[in-house]
Design a protein around this motif. Structure first.
Motif, PDB file in Angstrom:
ATOM      1  N   ASN A 177     -22.052  15.103  25.996  1.00 31.39           N
ATOM      2  CA  ASN A 177     -20.911  16.423  26.843  1.00 31.39           C
ATOM      3  C   ASN A 177     -21.753  16.869  28.062  1.00 31.39           C
ATOM      4  O   ASN A 177     -23.150  17.345  27.827  1.00 31.39           O
ATOM      5  N   TYR A 178     -20.833  17.165  27.884  1.00 31.43           N
ATOM      6  CA  TYR A 178     -21.035  18.743  29.061  1.00 31.43           C
ATOM      7  C   TYR A 178     -21.144  20.443  28.433  1.00 31.43           C
ATOM      8  O   TYR A 178     -19.411  19.930  27.993  1.00 31.43           O
ATOM      9  N   TYR A 179     -21.478  20.956  28.701  1.00 33.18           N
ATOM     10  CA  TYR A 179     -21.097  23.005  28.094  1.00 33.18           C
ATOM     11  C   TYR A 179     -20.839  23.395  29.568  1.00 33.18           C
ATOM     12  O   TYR A 179     -21.984  23.662  29.571  1.00 33.18           O
ATOM     13  N   GLU A 180     -20.558  24.315  29.393  1.00 33.80           N
ATOM     14  CA  GLU A 180     -20.309  25.734  29.811  1.00 33.80           C
ATOM     15  C   GLU A 180     -20.731  27.130  29.050  1.00 33.80           C
ATOM     16  O   GLU A 180     -20.607  27.153  27.800  1.00 33.80           O
ATOM     17  N   ILE A 181     -22.087  27.595  28.944  1.00 39.19           N
ATOM     18  CA  ILE A 181     -22.766  28.305  28.016  1.00 39.19           C
ATOM     19  C   ILE A 181     -23.092  29.318  28.683  1.00 39.19           C
ATOM     20  O   ILE A 181     -23.624  29.720  29.546  1.00 39.19           O
ATOM     21  N   HIS A 182     -22.791  30.326  27.411  1.00 44.01           N
ATOM     22  CA  HIS A 182     -22.715  31.949  27.642  1.00 44.01           C
ATOM     23  C   HIS A 182     -23.917  32.262  26.174  1.00 44.01           C
ATOM     24  O   HIS A 182     -23.154  32.262  25.488  1.00 44.01           O
ATOM     25  N   TYR A 183     -24.989  33.552  26.987  1.00 45.60           N
ATOM     26  CA  TYR A 183     -25.790  33.753  26.194  1.00 45.60           C
ATOM     27  C   TYR A 183     -25.634  35.684  26.417  1.00 45.60           C
ATOM     28  O   TYR A 183     -25.542  35.529  27.732  1.00 45.60           O
ATOM     29  N   VAL A 184     -24.936  36.068  25.125  1.00 45.94           N
ATOM     30  CA  VAL A 184     -24.116  37.469  25.923  1.00 45.94           C
ATOM     31  C   VAL A 184     -25.510  38.574  24.571  1.00 45.94           C
ATOM     32  O   VAL A 184     -25.447  38.606  23.581  1.00 45.94           O
ATOM     33  N   PRO A 185     -26.146  39.204  25.749  1.00 44.76           N
ATOM     34  CA  PRO A 185     -26.943  40.283  24.863  1.00 44.76           C
ATOM     35  C   PRO A 185     -26.045  40.860  23.318  1.00 44.76           C
ATOM     36  O   PRO A 185     -25.298  41.542  23.675  1.00 44.76           O
ATOM     37  N   ASP A 186     -26.797  41.385  22.214  1.00 47.48           N
ATOM     38  CA  ASP A 186     -25.888  42.285  21.193  1.00 47.48           C
ATOM     39  C   ASP A 186     -26.666  43.955  21.567  1.00 47.48           C
ATOM     40  O   ASP A 186     -27.677  43.642  20.422  1.00 47.48           O
ATOM     41  N   PHE A 187     -26.695  44.449  21.912  1.00 46.10           N
ATOM     42  CA  PHE A 187     -26.737  45.651  22.167  1.00 46.10           C
ATOM     43  C   PHE A 187     -26.760  46.500  20.999  1.00 46.10           C
ATOM     44  O   PHE A 187     -25.257  46.948  20.543  1.00 46.10           O
ATOM     45  N   GLN A 188     -27.772  47.376  20.363  1.00 40.26           N
ATOM     46  CA  GLN A 188     -27.452  48.202  19.450  1.00 40.26           C
ATOM     47  C   GLN A 188     -28.349  49.920  19.367  1.00 40.26           C
ATOM     48  O   GLN A 188     -29.709  49.263  19.341  1.00 40.26           O
ATOM     49  N   ASN A 189     -27.356  50.647  20.122  1.00 40.02           N
ATOM     50  CA  ASN A 189     -27.976  51.636  19.868  1.00 40.02           C
ATOM     51  C   ASN A 189     -28.894  51.351  20.473  1.00 40.02           C
ATOM     52  O   ASN A 189     -30.874  52.167  20.603  1.00 40.02           O
ATOM     53  N   GLY A 190     -28.926  51.435  21.903  1.00 45.96           N
ATOM     54  CA  GLY A 190     -29.152  50.891  22.879  1.00 45.96           C
ATOM     55  C   GLY A 190     -30.497  50.264  23.397  1.00 45.96           C
ATOM     56  O   GLY A 190     -31.389  49.671  23.868  1.00 45.96           O
ATOM     57  N   SER A 191     -30.902  49.036  22.094  1.00 46.78           N
ATOM     58  CA  SER A 191     -31.479  48.079  22.316  1.00 46.78           C
ATOM     59  C   SER A 191     -31.271  46.918  21.651  1.00 46.78           C
ATOM     60  O   SER A 191     -30.162  46.866  20.813  1.00 46.78           O
ATOM     61  N   VAL A 192     -31.638  45.326  22.084  1.00 47.70           N
ATOM     62  CA  VAL A 192     -30.790  43.934  21.888  1.00 47.70           C
ATOM     63  C   VAL A 192     -31.166  43.006  20.648  1.00 47.70           C
ATOM     64  O   VAL A 192     -32.628  43.510  20.291  1.00 47.70           O
ATOM     65  N   GLU A 193     -30.250  43.849  19.990  1.00 47.98           N
ATOM     66  CA  GLU A 193     -30.732  43.246  18.178  1.00 47.98           C
ATOM     67  C   GLU A 193     -30.861  41.716  18.093  1.00 47.98           C
ATOM     68  O   GLU A 193     -31.316  41.002  16.948  1.00 47.98           O
ATOM     69  N   GLY A 194     -30.009  40.887  18.997  1.00 54.88           N
ATOM     70  CA  GLY A 194     -29.763  39.423  18.981  1.00 54.88           C
ATOM     71  C   GLY A 194     -28.338  39.009  20.171  1.00 54.88           C
ATOM     72  O   GLY A 194     -28.425  40.116  21.038  1.00 54.88           O
ATOM     73  N   ILE A 195     -28.384  38.075  19.940  1.00 57.17           N
ATOM     74  CA  ILE A 195     -27.533  37.126  21.462  1.00 57.17           C
ATOM     75  C   ILE A 195     -26.840  36.393  20.213  1.00 57.17           C
ATOM     76  O   ILE A 195     -26.907  35.810  19.280  1.00 57.17           O
ATOM     77  N   LEU A 196     -25.345  36.394  21.129  1.00 57.70           N
ATOM     78  CA  LEU A 196     -24.565  35.802  20.751  1.00 57.70           C
ATOM     79  C   LEU A 196     -24.341  34.194  21.510  1.00 57.70           C
ATOM     80  O   LEU A 196     -24.407  34.343  23.325  1.00 57.70           O
ATOM     81  N   MET A 197     -23.822  33.256  21.163  1.00 60.38           N
ATOM     82  CA  MET A 197     -23.956  32.352  22.352  1.00 60.38           C
ATOM     83  C   MET A 197     -22.769  31.412  21.822  1.00 60.38           C
ATOM     84  O   MET A 197     -22.190  31.490  20.866  1.00 60.38           O
ATOM     85  N   GLU A 198     -21.979  30.760  22.646  1.00 54.43           N
ATOM     86  CA  GLU A 198     -20.543  30.898  22.822  1.00 54.43           C
ATOM     87  C   GLU A 198     -20.734  29.502  24.059  1.00 54.43           C
ATOM     88  O   GLU A 198     -21.527  29.370  25.201  1.00 54.43           O
ATOM     89  N   LEU A 199     -20.648  27.860  23.281  1.00 55.13           N
ATOM     90  CA  LEU A 199     -20.779  27.291  24.193  1.00 55.13           C
ATOM     91  C   LEU A 199     -19.602  26.720  24.105  1.00 55.13           C
ATOM     92  O   LEU A 199     -17.713  25.741  23.571  1.00 55.13           O
ATOM     93  N   HIS A 200     -18.795  26.064  25.159  1.00 57.06           N
ATOM     94  CA  HIS A 200     -17.366  25.398  25.981  1.00 57.06           C
ATOM     95  C   HIS A 200     -17.195  23.989  26.212  1.00 57.06           C
ATOM     96  O   HIS A 200     -18.202  23.780  27.782  1.00 57.06           O
ATOM     97  N   ASP A 201     -16.554  23.126  25.496  1.00 61.25           N
ATOM     98  CA  ASP A 201     -16.688  21.580  26.020  1.00 61.25           C
ATOM     99  C   ASP A 201     -16.041  21.595  27.491  1.00 61.25           C
ATOM    100  O   ASP A 201     -14.954  21.680  26.724  1.00 61.25           O
ATOM    101  N   ILE A 202     -16.666  21.620  27.934  1.00 66.44           N
ATOM    102  CA  ILE A 202     -16.370  21.147  29.587  1.00 66.44           C
ATOM    103  C   ILE A 202     -16.535  19.423  30.115  1.00 66.44           C
ATOM    104  O   ILE A 202     -16.427  19.310  30.997  1.00 66.44           O
ATOM    105  N   SER A 203     -16.467  18.859  28.929  1.00 67.06           N
ATOM    106  CA  SER A 203     -16.759  17.251  29.143  1.00 67.06           C
ATOM    107  C   SER A 203     -15.666  16.727  30.257  1.00 67.06           C
ATOM    108  O   SER A 203     -15.684  16.214  31.241  1.00 67.06           O
ATOM    109  N   GLU A 204     -14.817  16.667  29.863  1.00 68.09           N
ATOM    110  CA  GLU A 204     -13.143  15.915  30.011  1.00 68.09           C
ATOM    111  C   GLU A 204     -12.882  16.974  31.497  1.00 68.09           C
ATOM    112  O   GLU A 204     -12.758  16.693  32.737  1.00 68.09           O
ATOM    113  N   ARG A 205     -13.742  18.095  32.193  1.00 65.87           N
ATOM    114  CA  ARG A 205     -13.133  18.843  33.195  1.00 65.87           C
ATOM    115  C   ARG A 205     -14.570  18.012  33.957  1.00 65.87           C
ATOM    116  O   ARG A 205     -14.091  17.494  34.857  1.00 65.87           O
TER     117      ARG A 205
END
Length: 684
Positions: free
Chosen positions: A237-265
């Protein structure tokens, strides 16, 4: 051999052991005191090894869980849904010496759960090997637990209902959250995902591709890209992927991974891309074809000799002038473009189809095309006879774009037409003269027929009368030889009389007027059969007649005569058969009309020798064997031909005979509705 004891040595050892025992007792007392303090602590204390076996559990935690101090494994204390998270917690502590506090459910001895917070610190040996994890367990506050759990469940319920794959990893790349879609992609459940390191979730061959992007996200830079991935079931499958940093108190404490299936597109895009490539290729091919076609058209238009083509607007003004038009009319493009096409028409146009050139334009625009003939002018003033076709040119919307004029030089054809007209007039004159000759010949034939019917039959009647008188006198004298001669003379005169009658009938059939009308063949045949049955009462004849004989168009009296002659022959030549069989049927004629046949099981004849079968007075059998004058088939042929049909025969000696003849059908020809008998195989 025993070592001999030395009194001095024993005294020294005793002096050394006494301080060691005292130290051991002190340490044991301190340990017991520490255990007592630990057991009475207000929070749970837990020590476990790398294999997650419980080394120590304080009495407070055992009391919370209703358990006794026995050897336990952490999985026995923690609810199954949190085994994965706990394993990740221990693994992170063992690998990095640090693990984020964990909220989880512990199992009571009676099966109920207790929500607690667990925080761990590691113990390593001097070589850096992990020895123990020391955990502090505190109960989650009851006033905040229920809303927190409800909030977590609501968030999980919401994220599980969206098609996007969502996951949250802390800065140590440990999974802290995953929705259902993301977990299923790796063949896991959300609970299994929580606490799992990224390196254990993602396949090794994919890590080199995503780790640089993860590092950028942990550095605070959002990453957006597309990638091809293979799911747990092997589907690509094909995916559109976003890695979004999680800022807490000015520092990155983690990342949010968001994958959208774009196979049909992507498949649609690839299909559209291939379709575009294919379309572009077809456009190129079609353009090349159109260019080649245009070149051929121009070469054809410019090369034709007797034709020319030019274009005019809706008012008749010339808009385009071709080489062929210049060659035929003599005008150059600069001389003629913009002028009315009427300058090409001769003023004196005798015999021309149109009168008003403007009317021709209106007719062409109204009907789409209009043809005219007449004299046309060349640039030098000479004329030529031409045939012109004006065609209205419209676009897809039906809007008039102009008209094309195709002109052909028909001067030679015009001259030939004039010659043909002269010849036709001469031919008509000759036909009229010949018709008069034929009328005169017919009158002579009528006179001859009258002469034959009157002048020849009168002597025959006298001969027959005197022979009859002689027979009466000779019978009394008993002269048998004279009687035989007289009988021969009587038969010959009767035969000659019948032949004259047949000849007159043959001539009459050539002049009689046919009055076509619907004739039902079934009824006509029944009448002829009834007459033959009366004439042959002693014969056994099997009549096989199809019951769906059609209605034809013709003269009923003449058709009855033709049928009578053919059936009379069938009856005559089956005299030696007992019983005789005569069959009458029909079929559809492929070229129109109906084909009838009359078949018998009589003596037949040799068709190869019967070249004169339908000639007057010609017979295939001797008159001593079968009576007759040889006029029946000739008369039948003439009647059939007068009706526009034809007649023929199929036969062989001793195998019977079949006569076929065609007649026009009365009515419309059906497309498929053929009767069963019409499709039957004709008898031989």
């Amino acid at each position: 051999m025993d070592t001999p004891s030395v009194p001095g040595m024993e005294t020294a050892e005793l002096a050394h052991d006494q301080p060691l025992d005292a130290r051991t007792q002190e340490l044991q007392a301190a340990l017991d005191s520490a255990r007592a303090l630990s057991d009475s602590a207000p929070c749970g204390l837990l020590t476990y090894d790398a294999a997650q076996h419980c080394v120590y559990v304080n009495q407070t935690l055992l009391g919370w869980l209703g358990r006794s101090r026995t050897a336990l494994h952490l999985h026995e204390l923690v609810a199954p849904a949190w085994h994965g998270a706990l394993g990740a917690h221990v693994e992170s502590l063992r690998q990095s010496g640090h693990a984020e506090p964990l909220a989880l459910d512990l199992l009571h001895a009676d099966g109920q759960t207790l929500r607690v917070h667990l925080a761990s610190t590691p113990t390593f040996d001097p070589a850096g090997q992990f020895l123990h994890g020391n955990a502090t367990v505190t109960k989650a506050a009851s006033t905040a637990s229920a809303p927190s759990i409800a909030s977590d469940n609501l968030l999980l319920s919401i994220t599980n209902r969206i098609p996007a794959r969502l996951a949250y990893y802390d800065k140590n790349l440990i999974c802290r959250f995953a929705n259902q879609a993301h977990a299923e992609r790796y063949g896991m459940t959300p609970a299994d995902m929580v606490g799992s390191p990224l390196s254990q979730v993602v396949r090794p061959e994919v890590l080199p591709d995503i780790l640089p992007r993860v590092a950028q996200a942990l550095s605070g830079h959002t990453q957006t890209f597309e990638a091809e991935r293979t799911s747990a079931n092997g589907q690509r499958n094909y995916y559109e992927i976003h890695y979004v940093p999680d800022f807490q108190n000015g520092s990155v404490e983690g990342i949010l991974m968001e994958l959208h299936d774009i196979s049909e597109r992507r498949r649609t895009e690839e299909f559209v891309l291939h379709a575009n490539h294919d379309l572009e290729e077809r456009v190129r091919e079609r353009s090349a074809e159109l260019f080649a076609s245009e070149q051929r058209y121009r070469l054809m238009v410019d090369a034709i000799q007797d034709y020319c083509i030019y274009f005019v607007d809706e008012n008749g003004g010339i808009t385009e002038w071709t080489e062929s038009a210049q060659r035929l009319h003599g005008h150059t493009r600069s001389q003629i473009v913009g002028r009315s096409y009427e300058v090409l028409l001769a003023e004196d146009n005798a015999d021309e189809d149109e009168v008003d050139p403007g009317q021709v334009l209106r007719l062409a625009k109204a009907h789409g095309q209009w043809e005219t003939r007449g004299w046309r002018l060349r640039e030098d003033g000479s004329r030529f006879w031409a045939h012109t076709v004006l065609t209205a040119l419209r676009n897809e919307a039906g809007e008039l774009q102009g008209l094309s004029s195709i002109t052909r030089d028909m001067t030679a054809a015009k001259s030939l037409e004039d010659v043909m007209n002269d010849l036709n007039r001469e031919l008509e004159k000759r036909v009229a003269e010949r018709t008069q000759q034929l009328v005169a010949a017919n009158k002579d034939l009528d006179v001859f027929s009258h002469m034959v019917s009157h002048d020849l039959r009168a002597p025959l009647r006298h001969i027959a009368s005197f022979v009859s008188l002689l027979q009466e006198q000779t019978q009394a004298s008993g002269d048998t030889l004279a009687l035989q001669y007289q009988n021969s003379i009587a038969k010959a005169s009767k035969r000659m009389s019948l032949m004259i009658e047949g000849l007159l009938e043959y001539a009459r059939l050539g002049r009689v007027t046919i009055a076509p009308q619907p004739v039902p063949m079934a009824q006509l045949l029944q009448g002829v059969m009834a007459h033959l049955k009366q004439e042959n009462p002693d014969r056994r004849i099997e009549w096989v007649i199809e019951n769906d004989l059609p209605v034809v168009r013709g003269d009923a009296m003449l058709l009855a005569q033709a049928l009578g002659n053919l059936l009379d022959n069938a009856v005559k030549y089956t005299r030696q058969r007992d019983p005789a069989r005569i069959e009458v049927g029909w079929k559809v004629n492929p070229v129109g009309g109906r084909t009838f046949y009359i078949a018998d099981n009589g003596v037949g004849f040799d068709l190869q020798k019967a070249h004169n079968l339908f000639v007057m007075f010609q017979r295939q059998h001797h008159s001593m064997d079968y009576e007759g004058t040889g006029t029946g088939l000739a008369l039948s042929q003439r009647i059939i031909e007068r009706h526009g049909g034809r007649i023929w025969s199929e036969t062989a000696p001793g195998e019977g005979c079949t006569f076929f003849f065609t007649l026009p059908f009365d009515g419309l020809e059906p497309e498929m509705a053929f009767p069963e008998s019409s499709m039957a195989t004709l008898p031989n």
